[in-house]
Design an enzyme around this catalytic site. Structure first.
Site: not given
Length: 381
Positions: A152, A253, A256, A260, A274
Protein backbone atom coordinates in the site's frame (compact mmCIF):
# COMPACT_ATOMS: atom_id res chain seq x y z
CA UNK A 1 4.46 -18.86 22.70
CA UNK A 2 7.85 -17.86 24.07
CA UNK A 3 10.54 -15.52 22.80
CA UNK A 4 14.07 -16.72 21.97
CA UNK A 5 16.44 -16.35 24.91
CA UNK A 6 19.04 -14.64 22.76
CA UNK A 7 19.11 -12.51 19.65
CA UNK A 8 18.85 -14.96 16.78
CA UNK A 9 20.21 -14.93 13.27
CA UNK A 10 18.21 -12.81 10.84
CA UNK A 11 14.66 -14.02 10.32
CA UNK A 12 13.29 -14.10 6.79
CA UNK A 13 9.55 -13.91 6.17
CA UNK A 14 8.31 -14.41 2.60
CA UNK A 15 5.36 -12.52 1.17
CA UNK A 16 4.08 -15.22 -1.20
CA UNK A 17 2.80 -13.40 -4.29
CA UNK A 18 3.96 -15.74 -7.03
CA UNK A 19 6.43 -14.11 -9.39
CA UNK A 20 6.16 -10.91 -7.29
CA UNK A 21 7.09 -12.63 -4.03
CA UNK A 22 9.61 -10.87 -1.83
CA UNK A 23 11.44 -11.32 1.46
CA UNK A 24 11.20 -9.38 4.70
CA UNK A 25 14.60 -9.70 6.40
CA UNK A 26 14.38 -9.01 10.16
CA UNK A 27 17.21 -8.77 12.69
CA UNK A 28 19.79 -6.60 14.37
CA UNK A 29 22.30 -4.99 11.99
CA UNK A 30 20.78 -6.47 8.81
CA UNK A 31 21.03 -3.02 7.19
CA UNK A 32 24.65 -3.92 6.47
CA UNK A 33 23.47 -6.56 3.98
CA UNK A 34 21.44 -4.07 1.91
CA UNK A 35 24.12 -3.49 -0.74
CA UNK A 36 24.91 -7.13 -1.42
CA UNK A 37 21.21 -8.04 -1.48
CA UNK A 38 20.45 -5.31 -4.03
CA UNK A 39 23.47 -6.33 -6.11
CA UNK A 40 22.11 -9.88 -6.29
CA UNK A 41 18.54 -8.76 -6.87
CA UNK A 42 19.21 -6.10 -9.52
CA UNK A 43 22.77 -6.34 -10.91
CA UNK A 44 23.88 -3.00 -12.32
CA UNK A 45 20.88 -1.05 -11.02
CA UNK A 46 21.25 2.53 -9.89
CA UNK A 47 19.36 3.63 -6.80
CA UNK A 48 17.70 6.69 -5.32
CA UNK A 49 17.36 6.87 -1.55
CA UNK A 50 14.28 8.73 -0.32
CA UNK A 51 14.43 9.71 3.34
CA UNK A 52 13.46 12.53 5.70
CA UNK A 53 15.59 15.06 7.57
CA UNK A 54 15.46 13.23 10.91
CA UNK A 55 16.31 9.78 9.56
CA UNK A 56 19.00 11.27 7.33
CA UNK A 57 20.92 12.54 10.36
CA UNK A 58 21.45 9.00 11.67
CA UNK A 59 21.10 6.62 8.76
CA UNK A 60 21.63 8.26 5.37
CA UNK A 61 25.43 8.28 5.45
CA UNK A 62 25.72 4.68 6.73
CA UNK A 63 23.30 3.56 4.01
CA UNK A 64 25.25 5.39 1.33
CA UNK A 65 28.48 3.78 2.56
CA UNK A 66 26.84 0.32 2.45
CA UNK A 67 25.82 0.93 -1.17
CA UNK A 68 29.29 2.31 -2.03
CA UNK A 69 30.89 -0.84 -0.63
CA UNK A 70 28.72 -2.95 -2.94
CA UNK A 71 29.52 -0.73 -5.93
CA UNK A 72 25.94 0.53 -6.27
CA UNK A 73 25.42 4.04 -7.66
CA UNK A 74 23.04 6.17 -5.64
CA UNK A 75 21.49 9.59 -5.23
CA UNK A 76 19.58 10.93 -2.23
CA UNK A 77 16.28 12.81 -1.85
CA UNK A 78 15.45 14.29 1.56
CA UNK A 79 11.92 15.41 2.47
CA UNK A 80 10.42 16.99 5.55
CA UNK A 81 9.31 14.93 8.54
CA UNK A 82 5.82 13.73 9.20
CA UNK A 83 2.48 13.62 7.42
CA UNK A 84 3.06 17.09 5.94
CA UNK A 85 5.24 15.39 3.31
CA UNK A 86 2.50 12.95 2.27
CA UNK A 87 0.89 15.60 0.08
CA UNK A 88 0.64 16.60 -3.57
CA UNK A 89 3.63 18.87 -2.99
CA UNK A 90 5.68 16.11 -1.39
CA UNK A 91 4.85 13.72 -4.23
CA UNK A 92 5.88 16.33 -6.78
CA UNK A 93 9.16 16.96 -4.98
CA UNK A 94 10.11 13.28 -4.91
CA UNK A 95 8.87 12.50 -8.42
CA UNK A 96 10.72 15.41 -10.02
CA UNK A 97 13.90 14.52 -8.13
CA UNK A 98 13.68 10.91 -9.35
CA UNK A 99 13.27 12.11 -12.93
CA UNK A 100 16.21 14.50 -12.53
CA UNK A 101 18.31 11.62 -11.18
CA UNK A 102 17.47 9.65 -14.37
CA UNK A 103 16.08 6.71 -12.43
CA UNK A 104 14.90 4.24 -15.07
CA UNK A 105 12.62 1.21 -15.03
CA UNK A 106 15.44 -1.23 -14.28
CA UNK A 107 16.68 0.89 -11.36
CA UNK A 108 15.48 0.95 -7.74
CA UNK A 109 14.01 3.48 -5.35
CA UNK A 110 14.98 2.89 -1.71
CA UNK A 111 12.53 4.10 0.95
CA UNK A 112 14.67 4.76 4.03
CA UNK A 113 12.36 5.92 6.80
CA UNK A 114 9.09 5.42 8.58
CA UNK A 115 5.61 4.97 7.23
CA UNK A 116 5.40 8.41 5.65
CA UNK A 117 8.60 7.95 3.65
CA UNK A 118 7.62 4.42 2.64
CA UNK A 119 4.17 5.47 1.45
CA UNK A 120 5.47 8.54 -0.39
CA UNK A 121 8.51 6.91 -2.01
CA UNK A 122 6.51 3.82 -2.95
CA UNK A 123 3.77 5.89 -4.59
CA UNK A 124 6.34 7.96 -6.50
CA UNK A 125 7.99 4.72 -7.66
CA UNK A 126 4.64 3.33 -8.78
CA UNK A 127 3.98 6.25 -11.12
CA UNK A 128 7.53 7.01 -12.26
CA UNK A 129 7.83 5.86 -15.89
CA UNK A 130 4.62 3.87 -15.18
CA UNK A 131 6.31 1.77 -12.54
CA UNK A 132 9.78 1.42 -11.03
CA UNK A 133 10.65 -1.20 -8.40
CA UNK A 134 11.47 -0.15 -4.87
CA UNK A 135 12.98 -1.46 -1.65
CA UNK A 136 11.61 -0.72 1.80
CA UNK A 137 14.11 -0.02 4.60
CA UNK A 138 11.72 0.84 7.45
CA UNK A 139 13.26 2.77 10.33
CA UNK A 140 10.26 2.88 12.69
CA UNK A 141 8.52 0.04 14.51
CA UNK A 142 5.22 0.97 12.85
CA UNK A 143 6.77 0.74 9.40
CA UNK A 144 8.59 -2.51 10.15
CA UNK A 145 5.45 -4.36 11.23
CA UNK A 146 2.86 -2.71 9.03
CA UNK A 147 3.30 -0.04 6.36
CA UNK A 148 6.45 -1.45 4.71
CA UNK A 149 4.73 -4.78 4.03
CA UNK A 150 1.89 -5.34 1.59
CA UNK A 151 2.35 -2.76 -1.13
CA UNK A 152 0.00 0.00 0.00
CA UNK A 153 1.46 3.34 -1.07
CA UNK A 154 -0.05 6.80 -1.23
CA UNK A 155 -0.51 10.33 0.00
CA UNK A 156 -3.16 12.16 1.99
CA UNK A 157 -5.84 14.49 0.67
CA UNK A 158 -7.02 17.45 2.74
CA UNK A 159 -10.28 15.50 2.79
CA UNK A 160 -8.86 12.31 4.31
CA UNK A 161 -6.02 9.92 4.96
CA UNK A 162 -4.41 7.88 2.16
CA UNK A 163 -7.13 8.68 -0.36
CA UNK A 164 -4.65 8.81 -3.25
CA UNK A 165 -2.34 5.92 -3.90
CA UNK A 166 -1.63 2.59 -5.55
CA UNK A 167 -0.89 -1.01 -4.69
CA UNK A 168 2.80 -1.34 -5.53
CA UNK A 169 4.69 -4.16 -3.85
CA UNK A 170 8.35 -3.71 -2.85
CA UNK A 171 10.92 -6.21 -4.09
CA UNK A 172 12.65 -6.43 -0.70
CA UNK A 173 12.13 -5.25 2.89
CA UNK A 174 15.08 -4.85 5.27
CA UNK A 175 13.88 -4.43 8.86
CA UNK A 176 16.92 -3.71 11.05
CA UNK A 177 15.75 -3.82 14.66
CA UNK A 178 18.88 -2.01 15.89
CA UNK A 179 17.70 1.08 13.99
CA UNK A 180 14.74 1.25 16.37
CA UNK A 181 17.09 2.10 19.24
CA UNK A 182 17.24 5.67 17.90
CA UNK A 183 13.46 6.19 18.07
CA UNK A 184 11.95 8.41 20.73
CA UNK A 185 9.86 6.55 23.33
CA UNK A 186 6.72 8.12 21.89
CA UNK A 187 7.51 6.97 18.35
CA UNK A 188 8.23 3.43 19.55
CA UNK A 189 4.98 3.32 21.54
CA UNK A 190 3.05 4.49 18.49
CA UNK A 191 4.48 1.62 16.47
CA UNK A 192 3.66 -0.86 19.22
CA UNK A 193 -0.04 -0.14 18.66
CA UNK A 194 0.24 -1.92 15.30
CA UNK A 195 1.97 -4.89 16.96
CA UNK A 196 -0.85 -5.20 19.49
CA UNK A 197 -3.31 -4.94 16.61
CA UNK A 198 -2.19 -8.28 15.19
CA UNK A 199 -2.99 -10.00 18.46
CA UNK A 200 -6.28 -8.17 18.86
CA UNK A 201 -7.53 -8.95 15.37
CA UNK A 202 -6.60 -12.61 14.99
CA UNK A 203 -4.25 -14.14 17.57
CA UNK A 204 -5.30 -14.09 21.22
CA UNK A 205 -2.24 -16.16 22.20
CA UNK A 206 0.06 -13.54 20.71
CA UNK A 207 -1.84 -10.80 22.54
CA UNK A 208 -1.36 -12.68 25.82
CA UNK A 209 2.35 -13.07 25.00
CA UNK A 210 2.58 -9.32 24.44
CA UNK A 211 0.94 -8.66 27.80
CA UNK A 212 3.69 -10.76 29.42
CA UNK A 213 6.68 -9.64 27.32
CA UNK A 214 6.13 -6.02 26.30
CA UNK A 215 8.87 -4.75 28.62
CA UNK A 216 11.50 -6.81 26.77
CA UNK A 217 10.19 -5.53 23.43
CA UNK A 218 10.56 -1.92 24.57
CA UNK A 219 14.01 -2.47 26.08
CA UNK A 220 15.39 -4.00 22.87
CA UNK A 221 15.59 -7.59 24.04
CA UNK A 222 15.13 -10.71 21.94
CA UNK A 223 11.36 -10.36 22.29
CA UNK A 224 11.57 -7.41 19.88
CA UNK A 225 12.60 -9.56 16.89
CA UNK A 226 10.03 -12.19 17.85
CA UNK A 227 7.23 -9.62 18.00
CA UNK A 228 8.19 -8.04 14.68
CA UNK A 229 8.53 -11.40 12.92
CA UNK A 230 5.20 -12.63 14.29
CA UNK A 231 3.50 -9.43 13.14
CA UNK A 232 5.08 -9.65 9.68
CA UNK A 233 4.09 -13.31 9.28
CA UNK A 234 0.51 -12.43 10.15
CA UNK A 235 0.40 -9.59 7.64
CA UNK A 236 2.26 -11.53 4.93
CA UNK A 237 -0.25 -14.35 5.17
CA UNK A 238 -3.21 -12.01 4.84
CA UNK A 239 -1.62 -10.07 1.95
CA UNK A 240 -0.84 -13.29 0.08
CA UNK A 241 -4.49 -14.34 0.35
CA UNK A 242 -6.04 -10.92 -0.35
CA UNK A 243 -3.53 -8.53 -1.90
CA UNK A 244 -5.99 -5.80 -2.93
CA UNK A 245 -8.22 -5.80 0.11
CA UNK A 246 -11.30 -7.39 -1.43
CA UNK A 247 -12.02 -9.30 1.75
CA UNK A 248 -9.85 -10.53 4.62
CA UNK A 249 -7.20 -7.83 4.31
CA UNK A 250 -9.70 -5.26 5.56
CA UNK A 251 -9.24 -6.81 9.02
CA UNK A 252 -5.82 -5.12 9.14
CA UNK A 253 -7.74 -1.84 9.44
CA UNK A 254 -8.88 -2.61 12.98
CA UNK A 255 -8.95 0.78 14.73
CA UNK A 256 -8.25 2.69 11.53
CA UNK A 257 -11.72 3.99 10.66
CA UNK A 258 -11.93 5.84 13.96
CA UNK A 259 -8.18 6.52 13.98
CA UNK A 260 -7.96 8.07 10.51
CA UNK A 261 -10.87 10.38 11.33
CA UNK A 262 -9.05 11.52 14.48
CA UNK A 263 -5.85 12.11 12.50
CA UNK A 264 -7.75 14.23 9.99
CA UNK A 265 -9.47 16.14 12.79
CA UNK A 266 -6.06 17.01 14.28
CA UNK A 267 -4.71 18.12 10.91
CA UNK A 268 -2.37 15.14 10.38
CA UNK A 269 -0.06 16.78 12.90
CA UNK A 270 2.23 15.59 15.68
CA UNK A 271 -0.65 16.15 18.07
CA UNK A 272 -1.62 12.58 17.18
CA UNK A 273 0.77 10.08 15.62
CA UNK A 274 -0.78 7.46 13.36
CA UNK A 275 -0.17 4.64 15.82
CA UNK A 276 -1.71 6.70 18.61
CA UNK A 277 -4.81 7.20 16.48
CA UNK A 278 -4.92 3.44 15.86
CA UNK A 279 -4.65 2.76 19.60
CA UNK A 280 -7.60 5.02 20.40
CA UNK A 281 -9.44 3.66 17.37
CA UNK A 282 -8.99 0.04 18.49
CA UNK A 283 -10.35 0.85 21.93
CA UNK A 284 -13.32 2.67 20.39
CA UNK A 285 -13.97 -0.27 18.06
CA UNK A 286 -13.85 -2.68 21.00
CA UNK A 287 -16.11 -0.51 23.14
CA UNK A 288 -18.58 -0.05 20.28
CA UNK A 289 -18.54 -3.82 19.69
CA UNK A 290 -19.21 -4.44 23.37
CA UNK A 291 -22.03 -1.89 23.36
CA UNK A 292 -23.60 -3.82 20.47
CA UNK A 293 -23.34 -7.07 22.43
CA UNK A 294 -20.74 -8.51 20.06
CA UNK A 295 -17.94 -9.03 22.59
CA UNK A 296 -17.56 -9.20 26.37
CA UNK A 297 -17.00 -5.86 28.07
CA UNK A 298 -14.09 -7.50 29.91
CA UNK A 299 -12.24 -7.97 26.60
CA UNK A 300 -12.67 -4.30 25.73
CA UNK A 301 -11.30 -3.39 29.16
CA UNK A 302 -8.41 -5.84 28.68
CA UNK A 303 -7.44 -4.25 25.35
CA UNK A 304 -7.61 -0.72 26.75
CA UNK A 305 -5.67 -1.70 29.87
CA UNK A 306 -2.78 -3.20 27.91
CA UNK A 307 -2.45 -0.23 25.57
CA UNK A 308 -2.61 2.17 28.51
CA UNK A 309 -0.01 0.11 30.38
CA UNK A 310 2.58 0.71 27.65
CA UNK A 311 1.77 4.43 27.64
CA UNK A 312 -0.48 4.76 24.59
CA UNK A 313 -3.50 7.09 24.50
CA UNK A 314 -6.73 5.10 24.71
CA UNK A 315 -9.50 7.71 24.78
CA UNK A 316 -10.41 10.91 22.98
CA UNK A 317 -9.50 12.99 26.01
CA UNK A 318 -5.89 11.77 25.75
CA UNK A 319 -5.35 13.68 22.48
CA UNK A 320 -3.22 16.79 22.93
CA UNK A 321 -5.30 19.95 22.96
CA UNK A 322 -8.62 18.14 23.31
CA UNK A 323 -11.23 19.41 22.76
CA UNK A 324 -11.08 21.47 19.59
CA UNK A 325 -13.32 22.19 16.62
CA UNK A 326 -13.78 19.01 14.61
CA UNK A 327 -12.60 16.80 17.46
CA UNK A 328 -15.32 17.61 19.99
CA UNK A 329 -18.16 17.22 17.49
CA UNK A 330 -19.51 13.75 16.70
CA UNK A 331 -21.09 14.97 13.46
CA UNK A 332 -17.74 16.34 12.25
CA UNK A 333 -16.03 13.03 13.04
CA UNK A 334 -18.77 11.15 11.21
CA UNK A 335 -18.25 13.36 8.16
CA UNK A 336 -14.55 12.48 8.18
CA UNK A 337 -15.39 8.77 8.47
CA UNK A 338 -17.48 8.93 5.30
CA UNK A 339 -14.22 9.57 3.41
CA UNK A 340 -12.75 6.30 4.69
CA UNK A 341 -11.48 4.07 1.86
CA UNK A 342 -13.69 1.19 3.04
CA UNK A 343 -16.90 3.15 2.42
CA UNK A 344 -18.93 1.44 -0.32
CA UNK A 345 -21.73 3.34 -2.01
CA UNK A 346 -21.85 5.65 0.98
CA UNK A 347 -22.24 2.79 3.48
CA UNK A 348 -19.85 2.64 6.44
CA UNK A 349 -17.70 -0.46 6.92
CA UNK A 350 -16.15 -1.03 10.33
CA UNK A 351 -13.76 -3.64 11.64
CA UNK A 352 -15.40 -4.74 14.88
CA UNK A 353 -14.58 -7.45 17.42
CA UNK A 354 -16.16 -10.54 18.88
CA UNK A 355 -13.35 -10.83 21.43
CA UNK A 356 -9.57 -10.54 21.72
CA UNK A 357 -8.20 -12.28 18.63
CA UNK A 358 -11.53 -12.28 16.78
CA UNK A 359 -12.06 -9.25 14.53
CA UNK A 360 -14.84 -9.21 11.94
CA UNK A 361 -15.79 -7.05 8.96
CA UNK A 362 -19.08 -5.25 9.56
CA UNK A 363 -20.60 -3.89 6.36
CA UNK A 364 -23.45 -1.37 6.07
CA UNK A 365 -23.14 -0.15 9.64
CA UNK A 366 -25.97 2.22 10.53
CA UNK A 367 -24.31 5.59 11.19
CA UNK A 368 -26.87 6.63 13.82
CA UNK A 369 -25.60 4.29 16.58
CA UNK A 370 -22.00 5.25 15.75
CA UNK A 371 -22.87 8.94 16.07
CA UNK A 372 -24.65 8.29 19.40
CA UNK A 373 -21.66 6.27 20.62
CA UNK A 374 -19.27 9.10 19.77
CA UNK A 375 -21.54 11.65 21.44
CA UNK A 376 -21.31 9.54 24.60
CA UNK A 377 -17.53 9.26 24.42
CA UNK A 378 -17.13 12.99 23.87
CA UNK A 379 -19.38 13.67 26.83
CA UNK A 380 -17.04 11.71 29.11
CA UNK A 381 -14.56 14.61 29.15
Amino acid sequence: MTAPLNHSAPITVEVALGDRAYDIVIGRDVLGSLGERIARLRPGARTAIVTDHTVAKSWLKPTEEILDKAGIAHTSIVVGEGESSKTYAGLQQVSEALIAAKIERNDLVIALGGGVVGDLAGFAASILRRGVDFVQVPTSLLAQVDSSVGGKTGINSPQGKNLLGAFHQPVLVIADTAVLDTLSPRQFRAGYAEVAKYGALGDEAFFAWLEANHADIFSGGAAREHAIATSCRAKAGIVARDERENGERALLNLGHTFGHALEAATGFSDRLFHGEGVAIGMVLAAQFSAARGMMPETDAVRLQSHLAEVGLPTQLQDIAGFPQEGLADADALMTLMTQDKKVKRGKLTFILMEGIGRAVIANDVDPAPVRDFLHGKLAEA
